[in-house]
Design an enzyme around this catalytic site. Structure first.
Site, PDB file in Angstrom:
ATOM      1  N   ASP A  11       0.817  -1.192   0.084  1.00  0.00           N
ATOM      2  CA  ASP A  11      -0.115   0.141  -0.165  1.00  0.00           C
ATOM      3  C   ASP A  11       0.699   1.092  -0.003  1.00  0.00           C
ATOM      4  OD1 ASP A  11      -2.633   1.677   0.855  1.00  0.00           O
ATOM      5  OD2 ASP A  11      -1.261   2.208   2.248  1.00  0.00           O
ATOM      6  N   ASP A 107      -3.533   2.396  -5.461  1.00  0.00           N
ATOM      7  CA  ASP A 107      -2.502   2.354  -4.580  1.00  0.00           C
ATOM      8  C   ASP A 107      -2.363   1.246  -3.849  1.00  0.00           C
ATOM      9  OD1 ASP A 107      -4.849   2.814  -2.958  1.00  0.00           O
ATOM     10  OD2 ASP A 107      -4.097   4.699  -1.739  1.00  0.00           O
ATOM     11  N   GLU A 108      -3.040   0.171  -4.201  1.00  0.00           N
ATOM     12  CA  GLU A 108      -2.676  -1.017  -3.327  1.00  0.00           C
ATOM     13  C   GLU A 108      -2.369  -2.119  -4.444  1.00  0.00           C
ATOM     14  OE1 GLU A 108      -5.184  -1.275   0.441  1.00  0.00           O
ATOM     15  OE2 GLU A 108      -6.565  -0.308  -1.251  1.00  0.00           O
TER      16      GLU A 108
END
Length: 412
Positions: A11, A107-108
Site C-alpha cells: 500500500d 495505490d494497493e
C-alpha cells in the site's frame, strides 16, 4: 503437505499527495491536500499527506473542514493520469519479484511471493527491498502487510503496517488470535459502516466475536456473505492472487454524483440518464459485449435521511444500443422515483454476452441501429469524447463535457 502461501498487500502512503510531494521538492516540509475541486470549498479531500493528517485532516472530509484544521495546507487539484502512470511504474517494480501481482486499487497491490524466497530472501527481506526500491525510484513510502492469504495480508497492512515504525507487519494463523481478534469488527476487511452497525446490533463488537459467532446464524441472515465474513474473521481466504482480475466481468456500469440537486425529470434528470446510458453502452461495445438486464440506481439529496432505489428489468434480448438501454432506464426511473430531489444516479448493464451474434428482429433494422453506435464510438475514440455529442448535453443539466475532462470522476 502443500507449502503455506506468502501473500503481500503493498500500500502506498497518502498516494496522490505523496506523488505530488515527490515531484515538487518545495512541498517537502509543507502539508499537502489533494482535493477533487480546490476552487470549490465544498470539494472532498482525496488525499492528505502525514503533515496534514497530524493537524486532523482526514480523507473524504469536506475541503472547508480540512482548511479550518490546517489553514497552511497547500491544496492541489488531482492529476489522475499521472497517478495511474506512477501506479503502473510501481506494478513494474513488484513484477521483478514475482509474476503474480494483482492491482487491488490505484495505490494497493497484492503479491504472491511464495515461490520468490529462494531468489530474494525471507518475506521480511523482500518487503524491505520493495520499500527501498519504491522510495528510491518513485519517492513514495510503501507499507507491506504479510499473511498466508489475501484477507490476512490486507488486515495486516490496514491495522498494523500503516501504524508501526517500519511499515511492515506479518499476520499469521498463530498470532491472529492475539493481534487481530481483539480489533473492532469494523476494522476487518470486508466490513463497511452499515455491516458494522448490523453486527454491533447482534452483539458482535470485535473480530474475535465474529469468529466465534455461530456460522449457521450468519448464513441464515446474510447467506454467502455471512459465510465469507465468518471465514475472514477466522483467517480463511482461498482466493488466489490473480493477474487477470477483469476476466469474466459480470456487469458494466457507470454512476455519478450530481453537482447540485436535480429536481425536474424532463429538464435535468433524463439528460444525465441518457449520458450514463451512452457511456455504459460505449464501454460495452468497446468490450465486445451486450447485456440483457438493465438497472438504474438513484440516491436522494438528503444524506441524513437516505432515500432512493435500485431497480432492474430484463430485456427481451441482449443489446448494447444506447437507445434501447435508455428507454429501459427511463421507464424504470419514472416507475420508482418518488419525485424528490436527486443527487446521484447510476446505470448498469448485466447478464453480458458476446456481441458477435444477436437475435434477428423482424420489426427493426437491428444491424443498422447497432452499427450507428460503433460509428459514433470510432469518432470519439479518434477525435475525443466531445467530438460528437448529443444536443441535450449542451443544456445546463448536461455533464458530458465536465466528465470528458476527468478520469474516474476526477480531473486528469
Amino acid at each position: 503437505m502443500m507449502k503455506e502461501k506468502v501473500i503481500f498487500l503493498v500500500d502506498m502512503q497518502s498516494f496522490y499527495a505523496s506523488v505530488e510531494k515527490a515531484e515538487n521538492p518545495h512541498l517537502k516540509n509543507r502539508p499537502v491536500i489533494v482535493s477533487g475541486d480546490p476552487e470549490k470549498r465544498g470539494g472532498v479531500v482525496l488525499a492528505a499527506c502525514p503533515l496534514a493528517k497530524q493537524k486532523g485532516v482526514v480523507n473524504a472530509s469536506r475541503l472547508w473542514e480540512a482548511q479550518e484544521k490546517c489553514p497552511e495546507a497547500v491544496v492541489l487539484r488531482p492529476r489522475m493520469q499521472r497517478y495511474i502512470d506512477v501506479s503502473l511504474q510501481i506494478t513494474a517494480i513488484l513484477e521483478e519479484y514475482t509474476d503474480l501481482v494483482e492491482p487491488y486499487s490505484i495505490d494497493e497491490q497484492f503479491m504472491d511471493i511464495t515461490g520468490s524466497q529462494k531468489l530474494f530472501g525471507t518475506p521480511m527481506e523482500i518487503a524491505k527491498s520493495i520499500q527501498g526500491r519504491i522510495m528510491r525510484e518513485i519517492g513514495v513510502y510503501a507499507r507491506v502487510g504479510i499473511g498466508p492469504n489475501k484477507a490476512l495480508a490486507k488486515i495486516a497492512c490496514d491495522n498494523f503496517a500503516k501504524k508501526n515504525k517500519n511499515g511492515i507487519f506479518t499476520l499469521t494463523k498463530e498470532n491472529m488470535k492475539t493481534e487481530m481478534w481483539p480489533l473492532p469488527v469494523g476494522s476487518m476487511f470486508g466490513v463497511g459502516s452499515r455491516m458494522k452497525h448490523h453486527l454491533n446490533r447482534m452483539g458482535i463488537s470485535t473480530i474475535g466475536g465474529l469468529a466465534a459467532f455461530p456460522l449457521d446464524l450468519l448464513k441464515k441472515k446474510w447467506g454467502i456473505n455471512g459465510h465469507v465474513l465468518w471465514m475472514t474473521a477466522n483467517g480463511i481466504d482461498y482466493s488466489p492472487v490473480s493477474t487477470s482480475s477483469l476476466d469474466g466481468q459480470k456487469a458494466i456500469g457507470h454512476g455519478m454524483t450530481l453537482p447540485r440537486d436535480y429536481e425536474h425529470f424532463d429538464k435535468e434528470i433524463k439528460v444525465v440518464l441518457l449520458e450514463l446510458s451512452e457511456e455504459v453502452c460505449r464501454r460495452s461495445r468497446n468490450a465486445g459485449v451486450m447485456g440483457q438486464t438493465v438497472s438504474v440506481s438513484c440516491r436522494g439529496a438528503d444524506f441524513d435521511w437516505p432515500t432512493g432505489f435500485n431497480r432492474q428489468v430484463k430485456l427481451a434480448e441482449p443489446t448494447n444500443s444506447t437507445q434501447d438501454v435508455y428507454e429501459a432506464v427511463r421507464r424504470l426511473f419514472l416507475t420508482f422515483w418518488d419525485g424528490k430531489p436527486v443527487r446521484r444516479l447510476g446505470v448498469n448493464l448485466s447478464q453480458l454476452s458476446s456481441d458477435d451474434i444477436w437475435q434477428l428482429n423482424l420489426f427493426q433494422d437491428y444491424a443498422k441501429k447497432m452499427s450507428l453506435g460503433y460509428v459514433m464510438d470510432g469518432i470519439k475514440n479518434r477525435f475525443g469524447d466531445t467530438a460528437i455529442i448529443r444536443a441535450a448535453s449542451l443544456t445546463a443539466a448536461g455533464q458530458a463535457f465536465e466528465r470528458a475532462a476527468k478520469i474516474g470522476g476526477h480531473y486528469k
